[in-house]
Design a protein around this motif. Structure first.
Motif, PDB file in Angstrom:
ATOM      1  N   TYR A   1       0.008 -15.772  -9.174  1.00 37.08           N
ATOM      2  CA  TYR A   1      -1.321 -16.281  -9.480  1.00 37.08           C
ATOM      3  C   TYR A   1      -1.228 -17.318 -10.595  1.00 37.08           C
ATOM      4  O   TYR A   1      -0.219 -17.406 -11.272  1.00 37.08           O
ATOM      5  CB  TYR A   1      -2.233 -15.126  -9.915  1.00 37.08           C
ATOM      6  CG  TYR A   1      -2.222 -13.972  -8.944  1.00 37.08           C
ATOM      7  CD1 TYR A   1      -3.131 -13.903  -7.893  1.00 37.08           C
ATOM      8  CD2 TYR A   1      -1.294 -12.935  -9.061  1.00 37.08           C
ATOM      9  CE1 TYR A   1      -3.127 -12.846  -7.000  1.00 37.08           C
ATOM     10  CE2 TYR A   1      -1.273 -11.879  -8.172  1.00 37.08           C
ATOM     11  CZ  TYR A   1      -2.194 -11.837  -7.143  1.00 37.08           C
ATOM     12  OH  TYR A   1      -2.176 -10.789  -6.257  1.00 37.08           O
TER      13      TYR A   1
ATOM     14  N   ILE B   1      -5.532  -8.330  -5.831  1.00 37.29           N
ATOM     15  CA  ILE B   1      -4.376  -7.563  -6.302  1.00 37.29           C
ATOM     16  C   ILE B   1      -4.220  -6.281  -5.481  1.00 37.29           C
ATOM     17  O   ILE B   1      -3.108  -5.920  -5.083  1.00 37.29           O
ATOM     18  CB  ILE B   1      -4.505  -7.265  -7.807  1.00 37.29           C
ATOM     19  CG1 ILE B   1      -4.377  -8.580  -8.601  1.00 37.29           C
ATOM     20  CG2 ILE B   1      -3.486  -6.232  -8.261  1.00 37.29           C
ATOM     21  CD1 ILE B   1      -4.849  -8.481 -10.028  1.00 37.29           C
TER      22      ILE B   1
ATOM     23  N   ARG C   1     -12.696 -12.213  -8.024  1.00 35.87           N
ATOM     24  CA  ARG C   1     -12.296 -11.196  -7.053  1.00 35.87           C
ATOM     25  C   ARG C   1     -10.844 -10.769  -7.244  1.00 35.87           C
ATOM     26  O   ARG C   1     -10.186 -10.323  -6.305  1.00 35.87           O
ATOM     27  CB  ARG C   1     -12.516 -11.733  -5.634  1.00 35.87           C
ATOM     28  CG  ARG C   1     -13.994 -11.802  -5.310  1.00 35.87           C
ATOM     29  CD  ARG C   1     -14.296 -12.784  -4.211  1.00 35.87           C
ATOM     30  NE  ARG C   1     -15.724 -12.886  -3.967  1.00 35.87           N
ATOM     31  CZ  ARG C   1     -16.553 -13.650  -4.669  1.00 35.87           C
ATOM     32  NH1 ARG C   1     -16.106 -14.367  -5.678  1.00 35.87           N
ATOM     33  NH2 ARG C   1     -17.839 -13.700  -4.397  1.00 35.87           N
ATOM     34  N   ARG C   2     -10.349 -10.898  -8.470  1.00 32.16           N
ATOM     35  CA  ARG C   2      -8.939 -10.631  -8.711  1.00 32.16           C
ATOM     36  C   ARG C   2      -8.558  -9.187  -8.411  1.00 32.16           C
ATOM     37  O   ARG C   2      -7.462  -8.935  -7.903  1.00 32.16           O
ATOM     38  CB  ARG C   2      -8.516 -11.071 -10.107  1.00 32.16           C
ATOM     39  CG  ARG C   2      -9.131 -10.359 -11.271  1.00 32.16           C
ATOM     40  CD  ARG C   2      -8.722 -11.037 -12.590  1.00 32.16           C
ATOM     41  NE  ARG C   2      -9.425 -10.492 -13.717  1.00 32.16           N
ATOM     42  CZ  ARG C   2     -10.656 -10.833 -14.080  1.00 32.16           C
ATOM     43  NH1 ARG C   2     -11.332 -11.729 -13.383  1.00 32.16           N
ATOM     44  NH2 ARG C   2     -11.229 -10.283 -15.123  1.00 32.16           N
ATOM     45  N   GLN C   3      -9.423  -8.219  -8.684  1.00 33.00           N
ATOM     46  CA  GLN C   3      -9.082  -6.821  -8.385  1.00 33.00           C
ATOM     47  C   GLN C   3      -8.894  -6.627  -6.879  1.00 33.00           C
ATOM     48  O   GLN C   3      -7.962  -5.943  -6.450  1.00 33.00           O
ATOM     49  CB  GLN C   3     -10.169  -5.877  -8.912  1.00 33.00           C
ATOM     50  CG  GLN C   3     -10.270  -5.831 -10.413  1.00 33.00           C
ATOM     51  CD  GLN C   3      -9.010  -5.312 -11.081  1.00 33.00           C
ATOM     52  OE1 GLN C   3      -8.146  -4.686 -10.468  1.00 33.00           O
ATOM     53  NE2 GLN C   3      -8.864  -5.580 -12.367  1.00 33.00           N
TER      54      GLN C   3
ATOM     55  N   SER D   1       2.252 -14.455 -12.940  1.00 31.17           N
ATOM     56  CA  SER D   1       1.341 -15.592 -13.090  1.00 31.17           C
ATOM     57  C   SER D   1       2.058 -16.704 -13.825  1.00 31.17           C
ATOM     58  O   SER D   1       2.924 -16.455 -14.673  1.00 31.17           O
ATOM     59  CB  SER D   1       0.077 -15.188 -13.857  1.00 31.17           C
ATOM     60  OG  SER D   1       0.395 -14.823 -15.194  1.00 31.17           O
TER      61      SER D   1
ATOM     62  N   GLU E   1      -4.476 -13.247 -16.439  1.00 32.81           N
ATOM     63  CA  GLU E   1      -5.364 -12.109 -16.230  1.00 32.81           C
ATOM     64  C   GLU E   1      -5.023 -11.364 -14.933  1.00 32.81           C
ATOM     65  O   GLU E   1      -5.249 -10.160 -14.823  1.00 32.81           O
ATOM     66  CB  GLU E   1      -6.831 -12.560 -16.222  1.00 32.81           C
ATOM     67  CG  GLU E   1      -7.367 -12.930 -17.591  1.00 32.81           C
ATOM     68  CD  GLU E   1      -6.992 -14.338 -18.061  1.00 32.81           C
ATOM     69  OE1 GLU E   1      -7.369 -14.716 -19.189  1.00 32.81           O
ATOM     70  OE2 GLU E   1      -6.311 -15.073 -17.311  1.00 32.81           O
ATOM     71  N   PHE E   2      -4.478 -12.085 -13.960  1.00 37.11           N
ATOM     72  CA  PHE E   2      -4.065 -11.442 -12.713  1.00 37.11           C
ATOM     73  C   PHE E   2      -2.873 -10.520 -12.954  1.00 37.11           C
ATOM     74  O   PHE E   2      -2.856  -9.385 -12.469  1.00 37.11           O
ATOM     75  CB  PHE E   2      -3.711 -12.492 -11.658  1.00 37.11           C
ATOM     76  CG  PHE E   2      -4.908 -13.151 -11.029  1.00 37.11           C
ATOM     77  CD1 PHE E   2      -5.446 -12.664  -9.851  1.00 37.11           C
ATOM     78  CD2 PHE E   2      -5.478 -14.273 -11.601  1.00 37.11           C
ATOM     79  CE1 PHE E   2      -6.542 -13.271  -9.253  1.00 37.11           C
ATOM     80  CE2 PHE E   2      -6.564 -14.895 -11.019  1.00 37.11           C
ATOM     81  CZ  PHE E   2      -7.114 -14.391  -9.837  1.00 37.11           C
TER      82      PHE E   2
ATOM     83  N   PHE F   1     -11.582 -16.848  -6.718  1.00 37.66           N
ATOM     84  CA  PHE F   1     -10.506 -15.863  -6.733  1.00 37.66           C
ATOM     85  C   PHE F   1     -10.495 -15.079  -8.039  1.00 37.66           C
ATOM     86  O   PHE F   1     -10.224 -13.882  -8.045  1.00 37.66           O
ATOM     87  CB  PHE F   1      -9.146 -16.531  -6.523  1.00 37.66           C
ATOM     88  CG  PHE F   1      -8.980 -17.131  -5.160  1.00 37.66           C
ATOM     89  CD1 PHE F   1      -9.482 -16.511  -4.024  1.00 37.66           C
ATOM     90  CD2 PHE F   1      -8.314 -18.323  -5.004  1.00 37.66           C
ATOM     91  CE1 PHE F   1      -9.327 -17.062  -2.766  1.00 37.66           C
ATOM     92  CE2 PHE F   1      -8.144 -18.879  -3.752  1.00 37.66           C
ATOM     93  CZ  PHE F   1      -8.649 -18.246  -2.631  1.00 37.66           C
ATOM     94  N   PHE F   2     -10.773 -15.756  -9.143  1.00 44.51           N
ATOM     95  CA  PHE F   2     -10.759 -15.073 -10.439  1.00 44.51           C
ATOM     96  C   PHE F   2     -11.771 -13.932 -10.441  1.00 44.51           C
ATOM     97  O   PHE F   2     -11.487 -12.838 -10.927  1.00 44.51           O
ATOM     98  CB  PHE F   2     -11.048 -16.060 -11.573  1.00 44.51           C
ATOM     99  CG  PHE F   2     -10.830 -15.471 -12.931  1.00 44.51           C
ATOM    100  CD1 PHE F   2      -9.556 -15.348 -13.458  1.00 44.51           C
ATOM    101  CD2 PHE F   2     -11.901 -15.022 -13.685  1.00 44.51           C
ATOM    102  CE1 PHE F   2      -9.342 -14.786 -14.710  1.00 44.51           C
ATOM    103  CE2 PHE F   2     -11.703 -14.471 -14.947  1.00 44.51           C
ATOM    104  CZ  PHE F   2     -10.420 -14.348 -15.452  1.00 44.51           C
TER     105      PHE F   2
ATOM    106  N   GLY G   1      -1.218  -7.794 -10.890  1.00 48.96           N
ATOM    107  CA  GLY G   1      -0.554  -8.757 -10.017  1.00 48.96           C
ATOM    108  C   GLY G   1       0.907  -8.897 -10.413  1.00 48.96           C
ATOM    109  O   GLY G   1       1.285  -8.579 -11.550  1.00 48.96           O
TER     110      GLY G   1
END
Length: 168
Positions: free
Chosen positions: A90, A78, A73-75, A103, A94-95, A70-71, A100
Motif C-alpha cells: 500500500y 486488508i 476502506r483499508r480494514q 507500505s 496506516e495500512f 481505499f484509505f 497490511g
C-alpha cells in the motif's frame, strides 16, 4: 507470475495521463516477466468482486494505489488480502499499521504540514500562483512482519534493513 494493481475509479474520470501511466506500468511489468492486471473498484461492493477476481487470476501480489476511497476502506482491503492470502503493498503506513503487509509512500503528516504552511502563506497575503510547487520529500517504507509470517513470506534481512519501521 501474475500481479495486480488496484486503483480507484470512483469518479469515472480517467484521462490521458492515467492511460499513459497504465501503459507504462504494464510495459514495465512485462519486461520483468510479470503479467499485470489493473482492477478498478468503483464502490465498496466492488472491492469484494475485485478480490474474487484476484483469486480467479491467482495473482502473486497486489499493489493498492493511494486514494481516499481505499484509505477509508483499508480494514476491508486488508481483511480481504489476508482471506485470499494475497501479499499486498500500500502507499500509506496506516495500512501496514492496520495489518497490511507493507507500505511505501509519502508521509501524510508531512504532507498535511506542508499544506498548512502553504495555507499560512496565502493567508498572510502571498498569491497562490507565486508559490513554488512543493514535491514530497519524506517517503516511508514499513513492513509488518506479523502479516509476512501469516502469509508464509520470509523477509530478507537486507530488505528489513532498508525500512523506516518494522512492525512485529
Amino acid at each position: 507470475m501474475r500481479a495486480a494493481a488496484c486503483e480507484s475509479d470512483t469518479h469515472g474520470r480517467r484521462g490521458v495521463r492515467e492511460a499513459d501511466s497504465e501503459i507504462e506500468a504494464i510495459e514495465a511489468a512485462r519486461k520483468l516477466g510479470l503479467q499485470l492486471h489493473i482492477l478498478r473498484p468503483t464502490n465498496q461492493g466492488d472491492i469484494d468482486a475485485v478480490f474474487a477476481r484476484l483469486a480467479d487470476l491467482r495473482v502473486g501480489a497486489l499493489v493498492v494505489a493511494a486514494d481516499p476511497f481505499f484509505f477509508s476502506r483499508r480494514q476491508q482491503l486488508i481483511a480481504l488480502a489476508a482471506k485470499h492470502a494475497v501479499p499486498a503493498v500500500y502507499e500509506w503506513r496506516e495500512f501496514a499499521e492496520a495489518g497490511g503487509l507493507a507500505s511505501y509512500g509519502t508521509n501524510l503528516t508531512d504532507a498535511y504540514h506542508q499544506a498548512g504552511i502553504y495555507a499560512g502563506r496565502i493567508l498572510k497575503g502571498e498569491k497562490p500562483g507565486d508559490l513554488p510547487v512543493v514535491q514530497p520529500t519524506k517517503f516511508e517504507f514499513v513492513i509488518n512482519l506479523n502479516t509476512a509470517k501469516a502469509l508464509g513470506i520470509a523477509v530478507p534481512t537486507s530488505l528489513l534493513a532498508s525500512t523506516d519501521e518494522v512492525i512485529e
